[in-house]
Design a protein around this motif. Structure first.
Motif, mmCIF file in Angstrom:
data_model
loop_
_atom_site.group_PDB
_atom_site.id
_atom_site.type_symbol
_atom_site.label_atom_id
_atom_site.label_comp_id
_atom_site.label_asym_id
_atom_site.label_seq_id
_atom_site.Cartn_x
_atom_site.Cartn_y
_atom_site.Cartn_z
ATOM 1 N N VAL A 44 1.771 -2.302 1.155
ATOM 2 C CA VAL A 44 1.457 -0.598 1.194
ATOM 3 C C VAL A 44 -0.149 0.154 0.885
ATOM 4 C CG1 VAL A 44 2.017 2.142 0.998
ATOM 5 C CG2 VAL A 44 3.762 -0.136 1.155
ATOM 6 N N GLU A 45 -0.909 0.195 1.793
ATOM 7 C CA GLU A 45 -2.570 0.607 1.466
ATOM 8 C C GLU A 45 -2.403 2.093 0.581
ATOM 9 O OE1 GLU A 45 -5.355 -1.025 3.847
ATOM 10 O OE2 GLU A 45 -6.798 1.072 3.010
ATOM 11 N N GLY A 46 -3.225 2.299 0.223
ATOM 12 C CA GLY A 46 -2.977 4.203 -0.705
ATOM 13 C C GLY A 46 -3.380 3.636 -2.324
ATOM 14 N N ASP A 47 -3.702 5.341 -2.975
ATOM 15 C CA ASP A 47 -3.996 5.321 -4.450
ATOM 16 C C ASP A 47 -2.279 5.656 -4.718
ATOM 17 O OD1 ASP A 47 -5.353 5.896 -6.691
ATOM 18 O OD2 ASP A 47 -5.209 8.186 -6.328
ATOM 19 N N LEU A 48 -2.508 4.590 -6.544
ATOM 20 C CA LEU A 48 -1.496 5.061 -6.886
ATOM 21 C C LEU A 48 0.163 4.655 -6.101
ATOM 22 C CD1 LEU A 48 -2.677 6.632 -9.807
ATOM 23 C CD2 LEU A 48 -1.959 4.480 -9.384
ATOM 24 N N LEU A 49 1.227 6.107 -6.441
ATOM 25 C CA LEU A 49 2.174 6.114 -6.081
ATOM 26 C C LEU A 49 2.826 7.170 -5.121
ATOM 27 C CD1 LEU A 49 4.539 6.566 -9.331
ATOM 28 C CD2 LEU A 49 3.127 4.883 -8.719
ATOM 29 N N THR A 50 1.058 7.712 -4.692
ATOM 30 C CA THR A 50 0.913 8.863 -3.679
ATOM 31 C C THR A 50 1.889 8.342 -2.303
ATOM 32 O OG1 THR A 50 -0.990 9.261 -4.511
ATOM 33 C CG2 THR A 50 -0.315 10.409 -2.771
ATOM 34 N N PRO A 51 0.882 7.081 -1.994
ATOM 35 C CA PRO A 51 1.358 6.924 -0.601
ATOM 36 C C PRO A 51 3.002 6.531 -0.578
ATOM 37 C CG PRO A 51 0.785 4.675 -1.499
ATOM 38 C CD PRO A 51 0.238 5.408 -2.305
ATOM 39 N N LEU A 52 3.637 6.352 -1.675
ATOM 40 C CA LEU A 52 5.564 6.312 -1.448
ATOM 41 C C LEU A 52 5.779 7.283 -1.592
ATOM 42 C CD1 LEU A 52 5.358 3.313 -4.228
ATOM 43 C CD2 LEU A 52 4.850 3.035 -2.040
ATOM 44 N N ILE A 53 5.496 8.131 -1.982
ATOM 45 C CA ILE A 53 5.979 9.594 -1.603
ATOM 46 C C ILE A 53 6.520 10.167 -0.581
ATOM 47 C CG2 ILE A 53 5.919 11.956 -2.512
ATOM 48 C CD1 ILE A 53 3.855 10.823 -4.751
ATOM 49 N N GLY A 54 8.073 10.120 -0.698
ATOM 50 C CA GLY A 54 8.570 10.222 0.596
ATOM 51 C C GLY A 54 8.593 9.455 1.450
ATOM 52 N N SER A 55 8.907 8.089 0.895
ATOM 53 C CA SER A 55 9.368 6.806 1.804
ATOM 54 C C SER A 55 10.400 6.596 1.154
ATOM 55 C CB SER A 55 8.378 6.391 2.030
ATOM 56 O OG SER A 55 7.951 5.357 1.457
#
Ligand code: GLN
Length: 291
Positions: free
Chosen positions: A174-185
């Motif tokens: 997963v590409e993105g900043d810290l936990l941000t791209p994981l939230i909600g998934s």
């Protein structure tokens, strides 16, 4: 530099390199690492071949590597890999060179996961995966895990993906900043991270090998070095399962501060500050059960 005609054998080249490195203020044992790479030999085989003659190409390759390292390029970027947990990981200027302390974070995480969860098909995420060492090693050591790894940089993720392919580890990227791209998934049983934690003011004290070559975004964690712990801890409630383990690598003076950040957010957490093999505080683990 012209070939020194008097250098014909392995031990002579090593002697030249050790002296050259000493004069440049570098670690002399890099000479062995470079020679092993040039000849495709391990340490024991090299020791048995000290009187083997070097051909011109071998010597020139070796000499170039030593000169590059003399200028400050980390030997791992010159040879293209570093060992971690007994495996070879490809590294380049887009990722941090894995450190042996991080092997202890992986081991500590595995031990605690086994103790705290009966189910071993856990969802685990490695935040800021860099070369992928934490994520890939966890997957290979405990194949029942489902491992996700994030990084903010495409080029860095490419290094990690390449390592996973070579080593045969199945990871979700997963590409993105810290936990941000994981939230909600999805939510995780275990979150592990070795974030950048050097205070920016310490930059000048670092060796040229580190500060001029490893990516800044992989090294520094703001003024006090704690910026990424603060941000991650703030986001953790959005991605943790009801019962979860968090494991962070830390700078050796940051144990109390990181433990306090965790306890402020999760007052019921069981928090441990753990020392590395050198006796320095190096990891913080938190076992969190939300009501
Ligand atoms: N997780 C990677 C490592 O431990 C990268 C860490 C980082 O870039 N700060 O080597």
């Amino acid at each position: 530099m012209k070939r020194n005609e008097s250098i014909r054998k392995v031990f002579e080249a090593l002697n030249w390199a050790r002296q050259f490195l000493r004069e440049k203020g570098r670690e002399e044992n890099v000479a062995h690492i470079a020679m092993e790479f040039c000849l495709g030999m391990g340490r024991t085989e090299l020791l048995a071949n000290m009187h083997r003659p070097l051909n011109a190409t071998e010597f020139e390759t070796f000499q170039q590597m030593i000169i590059q390292h003399g200028e400050g390029v980390p030997i791992q970027y010159v040879i293209g890999y570093e060992e971690f947990y007994g495996r070879k990981f490809h590294v380049n200027e887009h990722c941090l060179i894995p450190r042996p302390e991080t092997e202890e974070l992986v081991l500590g995480t595995i031990t605690r996961m086994k103790k705290s969860f009966s189910n071993q098909a856990l969802e685990v995420v490695d935040i800021g995966t860099g070369s992928g060492v934490i994520a890939i090693t966890l997957k290979l050591e405990v194949p029942t895990l489902h491992v996700t790894a994030t990084d903010i940089s495409t080029k860095t993720l490419d290094v990690a993906k390449n390592n996973a392919r070579t080593l045969g580890a199945n990871i979700e990227w997963v590409e993105g900043d810290l936990l941000t791209p994981l939230i909600g998934s999805k939510r995780f049983d275990c979150v592990v991270s070795n974030p950048p934690y050097i205070p920016i003011g310490e930059k000048e004290n670092l060796s040229v090998i580190v500060k001029n070559y490893e990516p800044e975004r992989a090294l520094f964690g703001g003024t006090d070095g704690l910026v990424y712990y603060r941000k991650m801890i703030e986001q953790l409630p959005n991605i943790l399962k009801r019962k979860a383990l968090v494991g962070f690598e830390i700078g050796h003076t940051q144990g109390d501060a990181v433990a306090k950040l965790l306890l402020n957010k999760f007052p019921n957490a069981k928090v441990e500050i753990v020392k590395d093999l050198n006796g320095k505080q190096r990891m913080v683990f938190a076992f969190i059960e939300s009501m």
